[in-house]
Motif scaffolding. Structure first.
Motif, PDB file in Angstrom:
ATOM      1  N   GLU A 120       0.796  -0.843   0.130  1.00 39.09           N
ATOM      2  CA  GLU A 120       0.247   0.101  -0.405  1.00 39.09           C
ATOM      3  C   GLU A 120       0.900   1.882   0.318  1.00 39.09           C
ATOM      4  O   GLU A 120       1.505   1.100   0.393  1.00 39.09           O
ATOM      5  CB  GLU A 120      -0.899  -0.177   1.205  1.00 39.09           C
ATOM      6  CG  GLU A 120      -1.761  -1.009   1.123  1.00 39.09           C
ATOM      7  CD  GLU A 120      -2.328  -1.624   2.410  1.00 39.09           C
ATOM      8  OE1 GLU A 120      -1.687  -0.567   3.764  1.00 39.09           O
ATOM      9  OE2 GLU A 120      -2.962  -2.716   2.752  1.00 39.09           O
ATOM     10  N   ASP A 121      -0.231   2.234  -0.416  1.00 38.23           N
ATOM     11  CA  ASP A 121       0.993   3.657  -1.205  1.00 38.23           C
ATOM     12  C   ASP A 121       1.531   3.829   0.473  1.00 38.23           C
ATOM     13  O   ASP A 121       2.893   4.420   0.611  1.00 38.23           O
ATOM     14  CB  ASP A 121       0.324   4.811  -1.471  1.00 38.23           C
ATOM     15  CG  ASP A 121      -0.181   4.126  -2.345  1.00 38.23           C
ATOM     16  OD1 ASP A 121       0.644   2.941  -3.830  1.00 38.23           O
ATOM     17  OD2 ASP A 121      -0.361   4.627  -3.879  1.00 38.23           O
ATOM     18  N   ASP A 122       0.911   3.834   1.619  1.00 40.26           N
ATOM     19  CA  ASP A 122       0.798   5.166   2.674  1.00 40.26           C
ATOM     20  C   ASP A 122       2.630   4.617   3.607  1.00 40.26           C
ATOM     21  O   ASP A 122       2.418   4.471   4.622  1.00 40.26           O
ATOM     22  CB  ASP A 122       0.137   4.952   3.818  1.00 40.26           C
ATOM     23  CG  ASP A 122      -0.900   3.679   5.012  1.00 40.26           C
ATOM     24  OD1 ASP A 122      -0.382   2.328   3.731  1.00 40.26           O
ATOM     25  OD2 ASP A 122      -1.765   3.590   4.799  1.00 40.26           O
ATOM     26  N   LYS A 123       2.961   3.105   2.975  1.00 41.88           N
ATOM     27  CA  LYS A 123       3.681   2.294   3.956  1.00 41.88           C
ATOM     28  C   LYS A 123       4.964   2.718   3.045  1.00 41.88           C
ATOM     29  O   LYS A 123       6.305   2.247   3.138  1.00 41.88           O
ATOM     30  CB  LYS A 123       4.146   0.714   3.259  1.00 41.88           C
ATOM     31  CG  LYS A 123       2.511  -0.022   4.084  1.00 41.88           C
ATOM     32  CD  LYS A 123       3.046  -0.201   5.863  1.00 41.88           C
ATOM     33  CE  LYS A 123       1.905  -1.570   5.932  1.00 41.88           C
ATOM     34  NZ  LYS A 123       0.806  -0.641   5.718  1.00 41.88           N
ATOM     35  N   ARG A 168       7.866   5.739   1.693  1.00 47.21           N
ATOM     36  CA  ARG A 168       8.671   6.858   1.823  1.00 47.21           C
ATOM     37  C   ARG A 168       9.032   7.777   0.973  1.00 47.21           C
ATOM     38  O   ARG A 168       9.849   6.963   0.497  1.00 47.21           O
ATOM     39  CB  ARG A 168       9.613   7.448   3.529  1.00 47.21           C
ATOM     40  CG  ARG A 168       9.231   8.710   4.454  1.00 47.21           C
ATOM     41  CD  ARG A 168       9.144   8.442   5.720  1.00 47.21           C
ATOM     42  NE  ARG A 168      11.062   9.566   5.187  1.00 47.21           N
ATOM     43  CZ  ARG A 168      11.612   9.234   5.401  1.00 47.21           C
ATOM     44  NH1 ARG A 168      12.012   7.831   6.572  1.00 47.21           N
ATOM     45  NH2 ARG A 168      13.343   9.598   5.425  1.00 47.21           N
ATOM     46  N   TRP A 217      10.924   6.013  -4.127  1.00 50.65           N
ATOM     47  CA  TRP A 217      10.047   6.078  -2.732  1.00 50.65           C
ATOM     48  C   TRP A 217      11.548   5.155  -1.922  1.00 50.65           C
ATOM     49  O   TRP A 217      11.605   4.210  -2.538  1.00 50.65           O
ATOM     50  CB  TRP A 217       9.182   5.622  -2.651  1.00 50.65           C
ATOM     51  CG  TRP A 217       7.943   6.187  -3.120  1.00 50.65           C
ATOM     52  CD1 TRP A 217       7.069   7.349  -2.576  1.00 50.65           C
ATOM     53  CD2 TRP A 217       7.537   6.350  -4.218  1.00 50.65           C
ATOM     54  NE1 TRP A 217       5.409   7.945  -2.905  1.00 50.65           N
ATOM     55  CE2 TRP A 217       6.038   7.273  -4.154  1.00 50.65           C
ATOM     56  CE3 TRP A 217       7.537   5.907  -5.651  1.00 50.65           C
ATOM     57  CZ2 TRP A 217       5.387   7.498  -5.627  1.00 50.65           C
ATOM     58  CZ3 TRP A 217       6.621   5.712  -6.713  1.00 50.65           C
ATOM     59  CH2 TRP A 217       6.102   6.473  -6.526  1.00 50.65           C
TER      60      TRP A 217
END
Length: 208
Positions: free
Chosen positions: A25-28, A30, A41
């Motif tokens: 998932e994107d929120d994992k 940075r 990222w």
């Protein structure tokens, strides 16, 4: 081949690992570095004490052309400024081989030249292609190089929905350079190297 009894099973495991990374998932993630065209990222790797990097950008060319320039072969040496040599050590089938390659020094030679021996596999994925790799044990070593290690890594390339002559290229890279280098230097080099990779690749495709 040394340490690789079943190439088909090995290739399938590798492909499944990359597909798993592709669904994180994107929120994992940075953001590590960003330009107008490419975003890098990172997240802590589950394979070693470093980072799994994700890179993504649009390349102005078709999927087949992009992957032909990335996978092992003569095209790659022509444009990849980091790669200084490449040999195919063993061929299994058209899309599957073991290659040995060397890289140039980085960060004013704080990171000295490295050698890698990788299993490489290219396979269809959705409407495009996945070219993936993983370092393998290979006894023959050259003393002038430190042997680095690529944990599962790869490049997904799919056509943009409304523009088949443009491709979305997404890479997952987790490289253990080994040797006595501060991890922070490796992380800095990796983000910049990935940005340059996209620029060099686009230039090469425009010339082709």
């Amino acid at each position: 081949m040394e340490g690789l009894p079943d190439a088909t099973a090995f290739a399938t495991r590798l492909k499944n690992t990359l597909i798993q990374y592709h669904s994180i998932e994107d929120d994992k993630w940075r953001v590590a570095k960003k330009t107008k065209d490419v975003t890098i990222w990172r997240k802590p790797s589950e394979e070693f004490n470093g980072y799994l990097f994700k890179a993504q950008g649009v390349i102005e060319d078709s999927v087949n052309s992009v992957i032909d320039h990335i996978r092992p072969g003569p095209c790659r040496l022509d444009w990849d400024s980091l790669m200084t040599s490449m040999d195919i050590l063993e061929h299994f089938e058209e899309n599957c081989c073991v290659m040995r390659y060397t890289t140039a020094g980085q960060l004013w030679n704080i990171i000295s030249p490295r050698e890698f021996v990788d299993f490489s596999y290219t396979v269809g994925y959705e409407e495009g292609l996945l070219s993936c790799g993983l370092s393998v044990d290979w006894n023959e070593k050259r003393p002038e190089f430190i042997r680095g290690y690529n944990h599962p890594c790869g490049w997904f390339c799919v056509p943009l929905k409304d523009s088949p002559h443009q491709s979305l290229l997404t890479g997952y890279i987790q490289t253990d350079l080994r040797g006595m280098i501060p991890q922070s230097a490796v992380d800095t080099a990796m983000a910049s190297t990935l940005i340059n990779f996209y620029g060099d690749l686009q230039k090469a495709l425009q010339k082709a």
